[in-house]
Motif scaffolding. Structure first.
Motif: not given
Length: 533
Positions: A44-58
């Motif tokens: 998920s690219l919702d910043p208040q939901q996605g916490t995974e490492v690669k998501t954070q870089e996006i």
């Protein structure tokens, strides 16, 4: 192996390499950055939901936070959307810079209020770091306020210091979203979650152009960015989970950066002209999560037997290499306040004695679940072989990020190989994930809590951690962090730290200014590239 951690050192090394490197590869465009990575955990690219490492870089490149920090600046907090802030006895007041979202809407204090309220009201695992300090869906609206369009205030609770709160506000989950845009897409009071899972509404240097799960993410430069338009007009994250294929792509010049290579493939770039290795120290760990809801794993003697069954040094040397180093205390060994490692070296005979004492002289069978990506598959295989030597028969179950993360959050596993990061770059921040579980009951359904997922009841540790977080005296806080580590080891944890986690990133000599962030919040707007033709 050459390990580089400072941007200036990388820049100098790469500049020298550029001068020496033969231009024998097919060049990526000078104004585009191509990253070969694993997108398996981007759910998920919702910043208040996605916490995974690669998501954070996006997310780090599509959103701004109030504040940020970097290892290069000695972990000091600096402003991002906040130009300055004032700390008093009861709260922090932030003064916002002039900035606009990609939509053209101005960034206001109301957007900050909306974003933090949204984080706690959605109450996903992303909210765990704030909930531990007493911010929750019931209290958040009374603790945040927009003093005026450019002034935001957040009140301190009794459970947090100003320093810890600033670090939490620098996390990706505290990204500020465009409240005007998001509220156009609210359905059934979901705070726009369904829309924001696949779209961005931020003020960062890039805007999401395309996301195809397990294939590609394309970001385009945000012409509205307050920091000026980035040199790279496009950033492409290509899903390249096969390490050898990614290595060849990097060597050919099809990609500029590779950050999901196996340890052997990383080593092929050691000292190689035209490339540098940036070994990012995350402050986190590779962990063996044991489900204490399992009859055998609920027994501390069994957990201790497993701790003595793993050849940490051998695995660190043969499997992890640049990905980490052996460590069973959940504070990196070179951080202030870190205690010495316990003697949980590979001792199979001692492990067998402990299993016999626990009532399992003939061993038993377990399943270990892991995400199918480097280096965790190789880690699982090594642990399987180690545990076989003491009579524990382990079968390995690999899966994609959605499957394994869901199993972890649902307590649906025997053993599992998660990785974590430090909540803040301090000893107490590193301990947070390992000593935090206020309610272990199934009914609590605290799926965002790392310890709860392992059903490990730690009432005493949790109380000590909470008291340490409330302590305003830095020296006393550090003493309590030491005590917390000692009691954690004595309890024989069901969340067993095995290796400090590093992120090796191989960078082409054409790339200038790459500085990997410990939390994967690596900004790419300052990157430039030399001519590849």
């Amino acid at each position: 192996m050459k390990h580089v951690s400072k941007a200036l050192l990388i820049g100098a090394a790469l500049a020298a390499m550029t001068a020496m490197a033969p231009a024998t590869f097919a060049a990526t465009p000078n104004d585009q950055l191509i990253i070969g990575t694993s997108l398996a955990q981007v759910l998920s690219l919702d910043p208040q939901q996605g916490t995974e490492v690669k998501t954070q870089e996006i997310l780090a490149n599509t959103y701004d936070r109030l504040v940020s920090w970097s290892e290069a600046d000695g972990n000091a907090i600096k402003g991002e959307l906040a130009e300055s802030w004032d700390i008093d006895d009861t709260g922090i007041t932030f003064h916002l810079r002039d900035a606009t979202f990609a939509s053209g809407n101005p960034v206001t204090a109301a957007d900050v209020v909306f974003s933090l309220t949204r984080l706690l009201k959605l109450d996903q695992s992303a909210a765990a770091g704030f909930k531990t300090f007493g911010y929750n869906g019931d209290t958040i609206e009374s603790l945040v306020s927009a003093v005026d369009d450019k002034t935001f205030r957040i009140e301190l609770t009794d459970a947090v210091t100003a320093q810890s709160l600033l670090y939490r506000l620098s996390n990706g989950v505290a990204s500020v979203v465009d409240s005007v845009e998001v509220q156009k897409h609210v359905v059934n009071n979901d705070y726009g979650n369904e829309w924001l899972r696949t779209n961005t509404a931020g003020s960062g240097p890039y805007v999401l152009s395309r996301w195809t799960p397990n294939d590609i993410v394309i970001l385009e430069a945000n012409a509205q960015f307050w920091g000026g338009e980035p040199a790279m007009r496009r950033v492409v994250f290509r899903h390249a989970p096969e390490s050898q294929a990614a290595r060849l792509m990097l060597e050919r010049g099809d990609i500029d950066i590779a950050n999901a290579l196996t340890a052997p493939d990383v080593r092929t770039f050691d000292g190689k002209d035209g490339f540098a290795i940036d070994q990012v120290k995350t402050g986190g760990f590779y962990v063996l999560a044991m489900n204490a809801g399992h009859e055998a794993l609920a027994n501390p003697l069994v957990r201790e037997a497993i701790a003595y069954s793993i050849d940490y040094q051998g695995i660190a040397e043969t499997v992890l290499g640049p990905y980490g180093r052996a460590r069973n205390v959940p504070v990196p060994e070179d951080w202030e306040g870190a205690i010495a490692n316990p003697d949980w070296s590979f001792q199979p005979e001692k492990a067998k004695e402990l299993l016999s004492e626990a009532g399992y002289p003939d061993g038993f069978a377990l399943t270990i679940k892991t995400i199918a990506q480097a280096p965790r598959v190789d880690l699982a295989t090594a642990i399987q072989a180690n545990l076989a030597e003491v009579g524990i028969d382990v079968s390995i179950q690999q899966g994609n990020g959605a499957d394994i993360v869901a199993a972890h959050r649902a307590r649906d596993f025997d053993l599992l190989l998660p990785q974590n990061g430090a909540a803040e770059p301090t000893a107490l921040g590193a301990l947070d994930n390992f000593t935090n579980n206020p309610d272990n009951s199934l009914e609590a359904n605290n799926a965002g809590n790392f310890v709860w997922r392992s059903a490990w009841d730690i009432t005493e540790l949790n109380s000590l951690r909470a008291a340490a977080n409330q302590e305003r005296d830095p020296a006393k806080r550090l003493e309590m962090a030491v005590e917390l580590q000692e009691k954690f080891i004595a309890a024989v944890p069901a969340v067993l730290p095995m290796f400090e986690r590093f992120e090796p990133v191989v960078v082409s000599a054409r790339v200038q200014g790459y500085d990997g962030h410990p939390w994967s919040l690596t900004r790419l707007d300052q990157i430039t590239k030399t001519d590849g033709n």
